[in-house]
Design a protein around this motif. Structure first.
Motif, PDB file in Angstrom:
ATOM      1  N   GLY A  89       0.787  -1.195   0.000  1.00 43.29           N
ATOM      2  CA  GLY A  89       0.000   0.000   0.000  1.00 43.29           C
ATOM      3  C   GLY A  89       0.839   1.274   0.000  1.00 43.29           C
ATOM      4  N   GLU A  90       0.241   2.312   0.492  1.00 49.43           N
ATOM      5  CA  GLU A  90       0.939   3.580   0.697  1.00 49.43           C
ATOM      6  C   GLU A  90       0.958   3.862   2.195  1.00 49.43           C
ATOM      7  N   PRO A  91       2.113   3.650   2.859  1.00 49.55           N
ATOM      8  CA  PRO A  91       2.149   3.769   4.317  1.00 49.55           C
ATOM      9  C   PRO A  91       1.760   5.144   4.827  1.00 49.55           C
ATOM     10  N   LEU A  92       2.036   6.204   4.059  1.00 47.96           N
ATOM     11  CA  LEU A  92       1.713   7.555   4.537  1.00 47.96           C
ATOM     12  C   LEU A  92       0.253   7.921   4.282  1.00 47.96           C
ATOM     13  N   TRP A  93      -0.526   6.968   3.752  1.00 46.79           N
ATOM     14  CA  TRP A  93      -1.977   7.111   3.757  1.00 46.79           C
ATOM     15  C   TRP A  93      -2.460   7.137   5.209  1.00 46.79           C
ATOM     16  N   LEU A  94      -1.701   6.471   6.099  1.00 44.67           N
ATOM     17  CA  LEU A  94      -1.976   6.535   7.526  1.00 44.67           C
ATOM     18  C   LEU A  94      -1.548   7.902   8.054  1.00 44.67           C
ATOM     19  N   GLU A  95      -2.273   8.419   9.011  1.00 46.20           N
ATOM     20  CA  GLU A  95      -1.973   9.746   9.545  1.00 46.20           C
ATOM     21  C   GLU A  95      -0.658   9.742  10.306  1.00 46.20           C
TER      22      GLU A  95
END
Length: 392
Positions: A89-95
């Motif tokens: 995924g895209e880890p920085l999709w997490l806050e």
């Protein structure tokens, strides 16, 4: 985010070998865990096989189990370090507060070992914020891996794959990284569109990232969307072979262009005239959002397997399970006439089990990449070095 094949790209393989005997991972090798923090992603890259139905996030409870396992492993091995690559995924999709919480957990659970944990993050940079950078620095991230495709219509958000929007956000994120002083490296995925202009791609990427890594990986996805972009092993090797003389002349200026630098080191003769084995015995495993552990393979790989779950098995047991698989595969390969009689065996090791698992339903047979590698060695590597020896 697309998952590169570590064996195809020429990265360090999980076990080093001499002759037909596999060497156990060295106590000095830095093993690594690729941690899938989330399966969600804000981009819709054409070649990526991201999870679209019920994507999972890694809970902080699983992160805590992981950090306890890391602390126990390092606590018993005073001379070792361990790499954690925060991935998606895209880890920085997490806050950013997610990574703040991870940093707090590390400080509490790895108080005496955290200085031996080497953190990196693999991100498309389009979600990066100053708050993320602050949290990542607290965690100890010193290096950022990213990926970029300048060709339109390959990478971007939405059904229409908005490349213009993606490129703007990527370059904004890249400026943030560079201003922060973090190191960074770039993955470029070689597609059918790349084959038209290999040297132009090489110059563009090295000019974009003069001081750091560039990794050239082939399209591995078999999805219908990616079919028009897919390349064969031979096309990939011919792409690399076209840029190889150009890179070789400038290799001291661009010392981290992969897989060229890894193959160059492996093929360079040592003092005894034999090719070197650059693999140091390091092991790289994937940790999934539910805590299960497997070899690092492209998504949807037919040969994917699980070694167990963080918390149920120690990291030492998980690394040992992978080493045993690698040892079994390499012995099987060396017994085959194709590999045993091949003069490139010390460098290629039969194509590696990860290649076979990534491209076939079997993980203990010669890989389809064997002929392609031999082509690179004989058609591109040897002519360049023969001209060098003759002074041409």
């Amino acid at each position: 985010m697309a998952t590169p094949s570590s064996s195809v790209s020429g990265s360090v393989a999980p076990s080093a070998a001499i002759g037909s005997e596999t060497v156990r991972p060295s106590s000095q090798a830095c093993h690594a865990l690729v941690v899938t923090t989330t399966e969600r992603c804000n981009s819709n890259c054409v070649y990526c096989s991201k999870v679209t139905r019920r994507p999972r996030d890694m809970s902080l409870q699983v992160v805590a189990e992981l950090l306890r396992a890391v602390d126990a492993y390092l606590g018993a091995r005073s001379g070792e370090s361990l790499g954690l690559l925060w991935h998606g995924g895209e880890p920085l999709w997490l806050e950013s507060r997610y990574f703040e919480a991870v940093a707090d957990l590390q400080r509490r659970l790895c108080a005496s070992t955290q200085h031996r944990i080497e953190h990196r993050v693999q991100t498309n940079l389009t979600c990066l914020s100053a708050a993320h950078l602050s949290a990542l620095r607290r965690l100890g991230v010193a290096d950022v891996g990213t990926s970029f495709d300048p060709e339109p219509g390959i990478r971007g958000p939405g059904k229409r794959v908005d490349s213009n929007r993606y490129n703007r956000q990527f370059l904004q994120g890249l400026r943030l990284v560079e201003r922060s002083g973090l190191g960074w490296g770039l993955i470029y995925v070689v597609t059918q569109r790349s084959l038209e202009r290999p040297r132009e791609v090489f110059h563009f990427l090295t000019n974009l990232n003069l001081a750091s890594r560039v990794t050239l990986n082939p399209v591995l996805s078999g999805s219908d969307r990616a079919r028009s972009l897919a390349i064969t092993p031979r096309e990939y090797v011919d792409f690399l072979g076209t840029i190889y003389p150009c890179w070789h002349r400038r290799r001291h200026r661009f010392p981290s262009v992969h897989p060229l630098v890894a193959w160059e080191r492996a093929l360079a003769p040592g003092d005894d005239g034999a090719s070197a084995d650059v693999r140091d015995g390091s092991v790289q495993l994937s940790v999934h959002p539910d805590g299960t552990v497997s070899p690092c393979l492209p998504d949807r790989t037919p040969g994917a397997r699980s070694y167990g779950r963080i918390g149920d098995r120690t990291l030492a047991e998980l690394f040992e399970a992978h080493w045993q698989w690698q040892r079994q595969a390499e012995r099987h390969r060396h017994a085959s006439p194709l590999c045993h009689d091949c003069r490139w065996w010390p460098t290629c090791r039969g194509g590696l089990d990860l290649d076979a698992a990534a491209h076939t339903d079997m993980d203990m047979q010669e890989s389809g990449w064997c002929d392609a590698r031999r082509r690179f060695f004989t058609e591109y590597y040897e002519p360049v070095h023969e001209r060098g020896r003759s002074g041409a």
